[in-house]
Write an enzyme that holds these catalytic residues in place. Sequence first.
Site, PDB file in Angstrom:
ATOM      1  CG  ASP A  89      -5.962  -5.514   2.069  1.00 30.91           C
ATOM      2  OD1 ASP A  89      -6.587  -4.888   1.202  1.00 30.91           O
ATOM      3  OD2 ASP A  89      -5.700  -5.024   3.183  1.00 30.91           O
ATOM      4  CB  CYS A 105      -8.789 -28.679  12.235  1.00 27.56           C
ATOM      5  SG  CYS A 105      -9.497 -27.041  12.467  1.00 27.56           S
ATOM      6  CB  CYS A 132     -11.060 -27.171   9.178  1.00 26.38           C
ATOM      7  SG  CYS A 132      -9.554 -26.265   8.781  1.00 26.38           S
ATOM      8  CB  CYS A 159      -5.996 -26.166   8.787  1.00 26.36           C
ATOM      9  SG  CYS A 159      -6.320 -25.945  10.549  1.00 26.36           S
ATOM     10  CG  ASP A 174      -2.024   0.945   1.143  1.00 20.56           C
ATOM     11  OD1 ASP A 174      -2.125   1.625   0.107  1.00 20.56           O
ATOM     12  OD2 ASP A 174      -2.808   1.044   2.097  1.00 20.56           O
ATOM     13  CG  HIS A 182      -8.709 -22.612  11.926  1.00 27.21           C
ATOM     14  ND1 HIS A 182      -9.171 -23.813  11.432  1.00 27.21           N
ATOM     15  CD2 HIS A 182      -9.770 -21.755  11.909  1.00 27.21           C
ATOM     16  CE1 HIS A 182     -10.459 -23.683  11.136  1.00 27.21           C
ATOM     17  NE2 HIS A 182     -10.848 -22.440  11.426  1.00 27.21           N
TER      18      HIS A 182
HETATM   19 ZN   LIG Z   1      -8.588 -25.739  10.773  1.00 28.53          ZN
END
Ligand SMILES: [Zn+2]
Length: 362
Positions: free
Chosen positions: A244, A287, A282, A284, A60, A313
């Site tokens: 963003d 998780c 999820c 990830c 920016d 996460h």
């Molecule tokens: Zn997760």
Amino acid sequence: MPVGTQGAIKAFDHSFLESIGYQLILANTYYLVQRPGLDILRERDGLKKFMNLDAALLTDSGGFQAYSLSPLVKFREDGIQFRSHFDGSLYLFTPESVLEAQRIIGSDIRMLLDEVAPFGADKKKFKEAVKRTGIWARQSIQALMKEKAENRLPLHNGLGLAFAIMQGGFFPDLRQEAARELLELDFPGYAVGGLSVGENRAIFMDMAYLSGALLPDHKPRYIMGVGAVQDLITAMDAGFDMFDCVLPTRNARNGSFLTSLGEQNIRNARFKNFHEPIDPICSCRICHTYSASYLHHLFRSREILAPMVATEHNLFFMQNFVKEARQSIWDNSFPSFQSKWLQYYPLAKGKRGIKNEPIVQI
Ligand SMILES: [Zn+2]
């Protein structure tokens, strides 16, 4: 884009970005020119090399931060003069100087300097800001042409694509005027600023649809500072491609997990004995590794690990959410994507903006 304002994503090691799937992050010129400073960045051949970032970089221009963070800011004909909120020293950002700073930072996408009118200001102020932003955009083109003629490329392989920012507040005619002015100059991409700054959701939606339609659909359209799931759904529907926001990572640090069943606050007592992952679907790393009850415990005991796991996460969630949106656009099924997610992230909910739903006079 995850936000790495000062060259770091808060509570997250950016060497893991690639494994989550992010290819672009945002950093901020206002901060970087002050810390670590352009001398260090020049010495290290740009920010990407300095932070060993294996992703593209968008910066920016710093105008918005100068306006929102500096204790003393003055919009001048030639730029934005402000005192640093770090040490009080005086700076002047001009259209040329912010492009040069971003060249030294080594950005792949550089944002032009724009004038921001304060939230709630009268139309005259917004009109002036649009006019000034247009003049600065023309000056920026001159600076870019000069840079090209002198063969000065952004450091460390930065592409240096320059995006103009459309302002105009919540005034449709000013948005139109801004678009007209900037489109004439044929930038490789366009951003929309001044939304999600405290207006209520109905106004946000009107302005997002209007602004999205005013910008060319064969170029990247970037809506700045928008990150609530509900607002992303609106913005994507309005044609925007780039986003963003600090929201997913900031809220993560406060214990708010974005999940396939809506936003969940891990501090909630019902997670004390919930020994399953916080998000049932999820995939990830967090998780897979930790139960909601353990995450609850981490937040309750203020462990440093707590904001780290939540941030990872939420970044993973966002990446997958956008991936799913992209796929649905390819499959012509965006409306069902939209209705599915609005069930869990209803438009009536979701913290947004810097103020809480004030009444805006248009
Ligand atoms: Zn997760």
